[in-house]
Write a protein that holds these residues in place. Sequence first.
Motif, PDB file in Angstrom:
ATOM      1  N   GLY A 173       0.835  -1.192   0.000  1.00  0.00           N
ATOM      2  CA  GLY A 173       0.000   0.000   0.000  1.00  0.00           C
ATOM      3  C   GLY A 173       0.869   1.240   0.000  1.00  0.00           C
ATOM      4  N   THR A 196      -3.114   4.312  -2.049  1.00  0.00           N
ATOM      5  CA  THR A 196      -3.612   2.987  -2.456  1.00  0.00           C
ATOM      6  C   THR A 196      -3.663   2.099  -1.219  1.00  0.00           C
ATOM      7  OG1 THR A 196      -1.361   2.231  -3.010  1.00  0.00           O
ATOM      8  CG2 THR A 196      -2.702   3.080  -4.815  1.00  0.00           C
ATOM      9  N   PRO A 197      -4.755   1.363  -1.029  1.00  0.00           N
ATOM     10  CA  PRO A 197      -4.823   0.431   0.094  1.00  0.00           C
ATOM     11  C   PRO A 197      -3.928  -0.776  -0.158  1.00  0.00           C
ATOM     12  CG  PRO A 197      -6.740   0.180  -1.304  1.00  0.00           C
ATOM     13  CD  PRO A 197      -5.968   1.348  -1.851  1.00  0.00           C
TER      14      PRO A 197
END
Length: 317
Positions: free
Chosen positions: A135, A147-148
Amino acid sequence: MIGFALPLAFLLLPLPLLAMRLLPGREAATGALVLPDSLARALPSAAQGGVRVRARRAVPLLLWLCLVTALAGPQRLEAVAALPVSGRDLMLAIDLSGSMEQEDFTLDGVTVSRLEAVKAVGRRFVSGRGGDRVGLVLFAEKAYVATPLTFDVAAVSRAVDEAAIGISGRSTSIAGGLGIALKRLEKGDARSRVVILLSDGADTSGNVLPADVAKLAKRLGIRVYTIALGPEDQETRPNDPDAVDSATLRLIAEESGGRTFRVRDTADLEAVTTAIDRLEASGLDRPPATVRRDLWIYPAFAAFACSLFLVVSRRAL
């Protein structure tokens, strides 16, 4: 290797034969036509006509065979390489404060900003993390998740490339960036959870001390690798606003059980990513996985061709 999803469907094959045996037949209307010998000799022979009739009778049987085969779901079983899942979660936290615009790095013989150097090396580093969940956290005055955690390292690499200074302020909140990264990793069940924190300044925003966040990382069992980026340190240049607080970054790493790295040029930055790769090796060997490729479309198409032939031949009679 060929298999079938529903092999019991082949039990339907004798159904037309049973229908012909058990269902009562219907008498067809017949008639006789007397032709002159000259016309009779020009007509096809009975043997030729018999062959054509038998061929037309075989087509419905072939059509039924193709339909049943398609219903059975033929499949080709193929062995493919499985994704080497490592069981590791890794959050990359990148400083986007205004000082990252400083052009004091050299990349491929060209002088570039600190951010451009980080992007170039970061893209390569993230792209090589196949098997890890990766991430991205970007922080300046505020921190946010770009972004995860995901196995799609290509998406994370694009997010690194698209990072821009000014989107979240111009001051530096190291505690905020680290805190957001820890929050994303906190509830994960990966056997290894790591934060890579990169900053080129000192914590100038926020009410939480970076050392306190480092203690939280230790309690959560999350290692933090810190990268102090820039040519000058606050220890030697305390009045330089662009000097990096390497002492605080070193404390964060030591408190959490990680390591700290000092980076003054692009070569140092590339060496750091290589060192982290060794410390957090990516990927485990996995046996090949079996993938099923559906083949029912082929017998289904053959059945359609038989149906089309029956329609055309009936109209030609």
